[in-house]
Design a protein around this motif. Structure first.
Motif, PDB file in Angstrom:
ATOM      1  N   THR A 178       0.298  -1.114  -0.121  1.00 13.99           N
ATOM      2  CA  THR A 178       0.213  -0.425  -0.182  1.00 13.99           C
ATOM      3  C   THR A 178       0.933   1.441  -0.112  1.00 13.99           C
ATOM      4  OG1 THR A 178      -0.044   0.696   2.109  1.00 13.99           O
ATOM      5  CG2 THR A 178      -1.686  -1.168   1.247  1.00 13.99           C
ATOM      6  N   THR A 179       0.101   2.382   0.260  1.00 13.15           N
ATOM      7  CA  THR A 179       0.826   3.974   0.655  1.00 13.15           C
ATOM      8  C   THR A 179       1.733   3.573   1.620  1.00 13.15           C
ATOM      9  OG1 THR A 179      -0.803   4.832   0.551  1.00 13.15           O
ATOM     10  CG2 THR A 179      -0.625   5.316  -1.568  1.00 13.15           C
ATOM     11  N   HIS A 180       1.358   2.462   2.231  1.00 12.77           N
ATOM     12  CA  HIS A 180       2.054   2.975   3.726  1.00 12.77           C
ATOM     13  C   HIS A 180       3.284   2.249   3.813  1.00 12.77           C
ATOM     14  CE1 HIS A 180       1.773   4.404   8.169  1.00 12.77           C
ATOM     15  NE2 HIS A 180       1.627   2.913   8.560  1.00 12.77           N
ATOM     16  N   SER A 181       3.118   1.090   2.878  1.00 13.60           N
ATOM     17  CA  SER A 181       4.530   0.447   2.099  1.00 13.60           C
ATOM     18  C   SER A 181       5.490   1.260   2.036  1.00 13.60           C
ATOM     19  CB  SER A 181       4.281  -0.500   1.298  1.00 13.60           C
ATOM     20  OG  SER A 181       2.801  -1.241   1.871  1.00 13.60           O
ATOM     21  N   ILE A 182       5.070   2.462   1.246  1.00 14.23           N
ATOM     22  CA  ILE A 182       6.117   2.939   0.365  1.00 14.23           C
ATOM     23  C   ILE A 182       7.207   3.687   1.751  1.00 14.23           C
ATOM     24  CG2 ILE A 182       7.076   5.006  -0.837  1.00 14.23           C
ATOM     25  CD1 ILE A 182       4.358   4.292  -2.157  1.00 14.23           C
ATOM     26  N   ARG A 183       6.066   4.547   2.825  1.00 10.23           N
ATOM     27  CA  ARG A 183       6.861   4.849   3.980  1.00 10.23           C
ATOM     28  C   ARG A 183       7.333   4.058   4.593  1.00 10.23           C
ATOM     29  NH1 ARG A 183       4.571   7.803   9.572  1.00 10.23           N
ATOM     30  NH2 ARG A 183       5.479   9.458   9.373  1.00 10.23           N
ATOM     31  N   GLY A 184       7.756   2.781   4.897  1.00  9.27           N
ATOM     32  CA  GLY A 184       7.952   1.476   5.392  1.00  9.27           C
ATOM     33  C   GLY A 184       9.181   1.247   4.904  1.00  9.27           C
ATOM     34  N   GLY A 185       9.242   1.150   3.593  1.00  9.47           N
ATOM     35  CA  GLY A 185      10.608   0.564   2.564  1.00  9.47           C
ATOM     36  C   GLY A 185      11.194   2.196   3.183  1.00  9.47           C
ATOM     37  N   SER A 186      10.446   2.689   2.581  1.00  7.60           N
ATOM     38  CA  SER A 186      12.125   4.359   2.974  1.00  7.60           C
ATOM     39  C   SER A 186      12.389   4.264   4.627  1.00  7.60           C
ATOM     40  CB  SER A 186      11.070   5.482   3.236  1.00  7.60           C
ATOM     41  OG  SER A 186      11.987   6.534   3.387  1.00  7.60           O
ATOM     42  N   ALA A 187      11.794   3.518   5.621  1.00  3.55           N
ATOM     43  CA  ALA A 187      12.433   3.707   7.433  1.00  3.55           C
ATOM     44  C   ALA A 187      13.332   2.162   6.588  1.00  3.55           C
ATOM     45  CB  ALA A 187      10.969   3.837   8.189  1.00  3.55           C
ATOM     46  N   VAL A 188      13.226   1.507   6.989  1.00  9.95           N
ATOM     47  CA  VAL A 188      13.658   0.121   6.488  1.00  9.95           C
ATOM     48  C   VAL A 188      15.244   0.673   5.947  1.00  9.95           C
ATOM     49  CG1 VAL A 188      13.919  -2.334   6.246  1.00  9.95           C
ATOM     50  CG2 VAL A 188      12.480  -1.106   6.980  1.00  9.95           C
ATOM     51  N   THR A 189      15.053   1.655   4.479  1.00 13.35           N
ATOM     52  CA  THR A 189      16.021   1.389   3.709  1.00 13.35           C
ATOM     53  C   THR A 189      17.107   2.583   4.499  1.00 13.35           C
ATOM     54  OG1 THR A 189      14.824   1.234   1.530  1.00 13.35           O
ATOM     55  CG2 THR A 189      16.517   2.683   1.280  1.00 13.35           C
TER      56      THR A 189
END
Length: 543
Positions: free
Chosen positions: A482-493
């Protein structure tokens, strides 16, 4: 002689023919045993009223004297006197009965007259508020004031009203005041949480088929029944202990029921608490009086606890958005570029594609929440003097209030296909080419239903969610992101890149507590995974 209250009540009934409690109730006086003064006072008033009327005027009838000597006594004198006494007693009883009836009529007329005068007084004070426009503030001040004073003058037991002064004049607010209040109310009611809460309240009232005026009738047991009804629409599979799919993640072919997740149930209970609080039922539930906020009762808390235990036994794990990492997001950007090359003649589709690529690029490199980014204003963006990057300053968002600002920067990159600054410039210039000026107002805007008009409002989070899902499905790489997955991917990166510590990441994304950092970046799982196992391996391999 000092009479008891029972004796006074008995004598009062003999005198008037009415119970003293009934007369005191009509007069609006307290009739409880703790107020014997009112009973004595009623008898005192009855005596005063009787004295004011006085005894009936007249004389005792006697038999006329015929054929007797002057001054003599007739032979039937004794009989005549006895007959006259009987007649006199009868006349006195009739007169007393008439007087008592008259007293009752006077008391009844007096009581009705007093009530009528009080009602008319309240109506006279309240009648000034009925001309259009209707002013609720004036009704409260004008019509409640005499009713409050009446409650105090009658010594109404347990009266909780405050004494108000009668208004000398009616204050009429100008139309601009009402317009301003309506505007502020709309701004509060338009928030996603309040809209969700309003929809839940409508569903609650429809379930019990009652109006909002009867919301106080809802009990804790009713709340549980409503939650069970909502539970049937859940998507969390509750596997039995004998189910082969127990503990597995993903779709299953078993017949185990689907329920709402425990987190969703807790969220619903929280919204219900807020609904009842707004309706004047307070925050807590009084088990002894069975009154208050039913959503805060022990019965509802027990229901939530049972849901949590049931899902724990079913090995239901708290779901978290699957991170969408840079590699997969790069494929989305390339797919949007391919679509842009095919829709050069369609201004509406071109505008949407340019908006989407700028939005997703900016969200990944800023780590911002999709809902906050959607409300971004062009005036909040400032460009560095050398054009090396952009500075954002959010003042409106899910966790932003009381002057709090979320500031972050995004820098220009050599790889123009993923650069957020280049993507934003491309979006603004493309919108300008089709006649859309984005210099002021919301940066990311939606189309209307005809897809011929760009609205001057913020794009919704659900719209951006649907756009991302459509791109992933078109490429056949949708795995539930989801769009929230983009924020999660950014944080992990950011966490695994090694560029900056936890404080730098929190400052860039806008987190104020380490719990949010841990939840999104999985520091304990990603950065320290296998640490203990490696140490045990070293111990085993040591000579």
């Amino acid at each position: 002689m000092d009479y008891s209250e029972e004796e006074i009540s008995r004598e009062f009934k003999k005198l008037t023919g009415q119970d003293v409690e009934t007369v005191l109730s009509l007069a609006g006086k307290d009739t409880s045993p703790t107020s014997p003064t009112h009973i004595r006072y009623a008898l005192h008033l009855a005596i005063i009223l009787a004295n004011s009327i006085g005894a009936p005027k007249g004389a005792v009838l006697q038999t006329s004297q015929q054929g007797g000597k002057e001054g003599g006594i007739s032979k039937n004198a004794v009989t005549d006197v006895g007959t006259g006494a009987e007649v006199s007693t009868h006349v006195q009883d009739s007169a007393m009965e008439a007087r008592l009836k008259k007293m009752e009529q006077q008391l009844s007329v007096s009581t009705q007259s007093q009530r009528k005068d009080k009602v008319e007084e309240a109506l006279r004070n309240g009648s000034v508020v009925f001309p259009v426009p209707w002013t609720p503030m004036v009704i409260t001040g004008a019509s409640c004031c005499p009713l409050t004073n009446i409650a105090y003058s009658c010594n109404f037991p347990g009266a909780l009203l405050s004494r108000l002064e009668s208004p000398q004049s009616v204050i009429r607010m100008p139309a601009t005041v009402h317009s301003r209040l309506a505007e502020l109310e709309r701004s509060v009611d338009s928030t996603p949480y309040n809209q969700k809460k309003s929809a839940l309240e409508r569903e609650l009232l429809a379930f019990f088929d009652i109006s909002v005026c009867n919301i106080r009738r809802i009990s804790p047991e009713d709340i549980c029944h409503f939650l069970i009804k909502k539970d049937g629409k859940g998507k969390t599979r509750i596997h039995s202990v004998n189910c082969p799919y127990l503990g597995r993640v993903g779709p299953s072919e078993c017949e185990c029921p689907s329920r709402l997740s425990a987190g969703t149930v807790q969220s619903l209970v929280g919204q219900l608490k807020s609904i009842f609080k707004v309706r004047g039922l307070g925050v807590e539930w009084d088990e002894g009086l069975c009154s208050g906020n039913p959503a805060s009762s022990l019965r509802v808390q027990k229901y939530v606890k049972a849901i949590q235990q049931e899902q724990a036994k079913s090995h239901v794990k708290v779901s978290q958005a699957k991170p969408l990492f840079f590699g997969k997001l790069t494929k989305v950007f390339s797919h949007i570029d391919d679509l842009l090359s095919k829709v050069s003649e369609n201004p509406a589709e071109r505008f949407v594609l340019l908006r989407d690529q700028a939005f997703f690029k900016l969200q990944f490199f800023s780590g911002d929440r999709a809902g906050d980014l959607a409300k971004c204003l062009t005036q909040e963006i400032h460009q560095f003097e050398d054009g090396a990057g952009l500075l954002f300053g959010h003042t409106v968002g899910k966790t932003l209030n009381n002057g709090k600002v979320n500031e972050f920067t995004v820098m220009r990159m050599d790889n123009r296909s993923v650069c957020p600054v280049t993507g934003l410039e491309k979006y603004i210039s493309g919108a300008n080419s089709v006649g859309i000026d984005l210099r002021y107002g919301y940066l990311f805007r939606p189309l209307d239903r005809t897809r011929k008009l760009v609205l001057e409002e913020a794009v919704s989070t659900s719209s951006m969610y649907n756009r991302l899902k459509s791109y992933l499905k078109d490429m056949g790489i949708d795995e539930g992101e989801t769009t929230h997955s983009i924020r999660g991917g950014s944080a992990v990166t950011m966490a695994v890149s090694g560029y900056g510590d936890a404080g730098d990441i929190m400052s860039h994304v806008g987190w104020s507590c380490e719990q949010s950092l841990e939840r999104y970046t999985r520091f304990g799982k990603v950065l320290q995974r296998g640490t203990v196992s490696k140490k045990f391996r070293n111990v085993a391999e040591a000579p």
